[in-house]
Design a protein around this motif. Structure first.
Motif, short mmCIF file in Angstrom:
data_model
loop_
_atom_site.label_atom_id
_atom_site.label_comp_id
_atom_site.label_asym_id
_atom_site.label_seq_id
_atom_site.Cartn_x
_atom_site.Cartn_y
_atom_site.Cartn_z
N ASN A 1 7.85 -10.97 5.78
CA ASN A 1 8.55 -11.72 4.75
C ASN A 1 9.88 -12.27 5.24
N GLY A 2 10.46 -11.64 6.24
CA GLY A 2 11.73 -12.10 6.76
C GLY A 2 12.30 -11.12 7.76
N VAL A 3 13.36 -11.56 8.39
CA VAL A 3 14.07 -10.74 9.36
C VAL A 3 15.55 -10.77 8.98
N PRO B 1 5.61 -6.93 3.56
CA PRO B 1 5.17 -6.70 2.18
C PRO B 1 4.91 -5.21 1.92
N HIS B 2 5.20 -4.79 0.71
CA HIS B 2 5.02 -3.40 0.31
C HIS B 2 3.56 -2.96 0.49
N SER B 3 2.63 -3.88 0.36
CA SER B 3 1.21 -3.55 0.45
C SER B 3 0.74 -3.35 1.90
N THR B 4 1.58 -3.65 2.88
CA THR B 4 1.21 -3.47 4.28
C THR B 4 1.10 -1.99 4.60
N ARG C 1 11.33 -2.66 7.17
CA ARG C 1 11.72 -2.43 5.77
C ARG C 1 10.59 -2.95 4.89
N TYR C 2 10.02 -2.06 4.14
CA TYR C 2 8.95 -2.45 3.21
C TYR C 2 9.61 -2.93 1.94
N LEU C 3 9.29 -4.15 1.53
CA LEU C 3 9.91 -4.73 0.33
C LEU C 3 9.68 -3.81 -0.84
N GLY C 4 10.74 -3.61 -1.60
CA GLY C 4 10.70 -2.68 -2.72
C GLY C 4 11.38 -1.37 -2.40
#
Length: 99
Positions: free
Chosen positions: A22-24, A45-48, A81-84
């Motif tokens: 998603n980004g760096v 993404p959190h789902s990764t 970093r997992y989003l969320g």
């Protein structure tokens, strides 16, 4: 810092290939020895599924090799970093303490 951001982003994408990113996020700060350093958070993404140490080591090596090739001597600490999840890291702490 913009050039460093581009060098780091290119190195992350080269190291991780087609993985969804998603980004760096790159933050300048000081490490535990008060040396200047970059703190790099690769946002996925959190789902990764949780990524293993090999992927992290590949990204860290790629980022630091690319920085050295660009003439940069500061070390880059890299993490996923997992989003969320909570966004706090050493670099953000260092940045806020300098204010």
């Amino acid at each position: 810092m913009e050039d460093v951001q581009h060098v780091i982003e290119a190195a992350v994408h080269a190291a991780l290939g087609p993985m969804s990113i998603n980004g760096v996020d790159v933050v300048f700060g000081h490490d535990q020895d008060d040396e200047e350093a970059y703190y790099v958070a690769i946002e996925v993404p959190h789902s990764t599924p949780r990524l293993g140490g090999e992927r992290l080591l590949s990204a860290m090596t790629g980022v630091n090799d690319a920085l050295i090739a660009a003439g940069e001597r500061r070390f880059a600490y890299v993490k996923f970093r997992y989003l969320g999840e909570e966004a706090a890291d050493e670099g953000e702490s260092a940045r806020s303490s300098e204010s």
